[in-house]
Design a protein around this motif. Structure first.
Motif, mmCIF file in Angstrom:
data_model
loop_
_atom_site.group_PDB
_atom_site.id
_atom_site.type_symbol
_atom_site.label_atom_id
_atom_site.label_comp_id
_atom_site.label_asym_id
_atom_site.label_seq_id
_atom_site.Cartn_x
_atom_site.Cartn_y
_atom_site.Cartn_z
ATOM 1 N N UNK A 64 -5.207 0.003 -3.323
ATOM 2 C CA UNK A 64 -5.583 1.251 -2.667
ATOM 3 C C UNK A 64 -6.791 1.035 -1.759
ATOM 4 N N UNK A 65 -7.347 -0.182 -1.799
ATOM 5 C CA UNK A 65 -8.559 -0.475 -1.051
ATOM 6 C C UNK A 65 -8.225 -0.806 0.400
ATOM 7 N N UNK A 66 -8.738 0.017 1.322
ATOM 8 C CA UNK A 66 -8.517 -0.265 2.739
ATOM 9 C C UNK A 66 -9.155 -1.573 3.159
ATOM 10 N N UNK A 90 0.839 -1.190 0.000
ATOM 11 C CA UNK A 90 0.000 0.000 0.000
ATOM 12 C C UNK A 90 0.878 1.244 0.000
ATOM 13 N N UNK A 91 0.250 2.385 -0.287
ATOM 14 C CA UNK A 91 0.970 3.650 -0.307
ATOM 15 C C UNK A 91 0.368 4.571 -1.341
ATOM 16 N N UNK A 92 0.758 5.831 -1.357
ATOM 17 C CA UNK A 92 0.198 6.791 -2.320
ATOM 18 C C UNK A 92 0.599 6.458 -3.755
ATOM 19 N N UNK A 143 2.859 -3.841 3.769
ATOM 20 C CA UNK A 143 4.083 -3.074 3.554
ATOM 21 C C UNK A 143 3.667 -1.732 2.965
ATOM 22 N N UNK A 144 4.044 -0.655 3.621
ATOM 23 C CA UNK A 144 3.725 0.687 3.147
ATOM 24 C C UNK A 144 4.940 1.273 2.427
ATOM 25 N N UNK A 146 -6.280 -5.394 -8.233
ATOM 26 C CA UNK A 146 -7.255 -6.271 -8.897
ATOM 27 C C UNK A 146 -8.682 -5.748 -8.877
ATOM 28 N N UNK A 147 -8.997 -4.799 -7.977
ATOM 29 C CA UNK A 147 -10.356 -4.229 -7.935
ATOM 30 C C UNK A 147 -10.390 -2.795 -8.431
#
Length: 230
Positions: free
Chosen positions: A202-204, A41-43, A214-215, A170-171
């Protein structure tokens, strides 16, 4: 943690662009255990997808080492990497990447045929049934919705029974309902084949279902490896 199935050691990635050399990843080190589900994850622009591409041998590290299932990916040429992916990995992309001139069944059977499986179409049919597309096997991608196309892509990735399943957003191209269905299918396929699942998201909601997160930020691991929220 069990023995790692994938180890990244001091890996960096730089690419040449129109404006000159761009440094994308910086000294990444990471272990992924067998059977684990890891979320990246991350921006936007943080290097998540680039890191996933390194893990799959779809990009070559500029420096450092990547070992998957005991094999040094950084020492392989393109043909060796392609064979390794064929035999050990399933990859799911945000934009599906289905072959437009092939039916759903043919799309799923193709990697099995390339691997020499004599029961390629039987296995492809079983995978399409597993993702709820028993009645769409003879349809072409243009005849299917985005959610259905992503189901075909999932079936294609899982049909060879890979030990490593990599998913890049994937989503990302799906609405909430289809996105939720694809999330559920990803984890079902992981459990069905006992695969290690690594995904960029990006989906929480999807990240919270991972064993670890891992960010990344600016091409570096940000807060390290942290346990996902329950």
């Amino acid at each position: 943690m069990t023995d790692p199935v994938l180890t990244i050691t001091d890996a960096s990635l730089s690419l040449d662009g129109n404006a000159g050399r761009v440094d994308i990843l910086h000294d990444i080190s990471l272990d992924v255990a067998g059977g684990e589900t890891l979320g990246l994850v991350g921006p936007s622009g943080s290097g998540k997808s680039s890191l996933l591409m390194l893990m799959g041998g779809l990009e070559q590290a500029t420096s450092g080492k990547i070992t998957a299932l005991g094999q040094d990916l950084t020492a392989m040429n393109e043909d060796q990497l392609a064979r390794f992916r064929r035999d050990n990995m399933g990859v799911v992309f945000q934009s599906f990447h289905l072959i437009p001139t092939m039916t759903a069944l043919e799309n799923v059977a193709t990697p099995l045929e390339l691997a020499g499986a004599r029961d390629a179409f039987d296995r492809a049919e079983a995978e399409l049934q597993a993702v709820g597309l028993a009645d769409r096997m003879d349809h072409y991608p243009s005849q299917m919705s985005g959610g259905e196309q992503q189901r075909v892509a999932l079936a294609r990735a899982s049909a060879p029974r890979p030990r490593l399943l990599l998913a890049d957003e994937p989503t990302g191209n799906l609405d909430e309902t289809n996105g939720q269905a694809i999330m559920d299918l990803l984890f079902t396929l992981r459990d069905r084949h006992g695969a290690t699942l690594i995904m960029v998201t990006h989906s929480g909601a999807l990240a919270r279902r991972c064993d670890r997160i891992v960010r990344l930020r600016d091409g570096r691991i940000d807060t390290g490896v942290v346990r996902a929220a329950e």
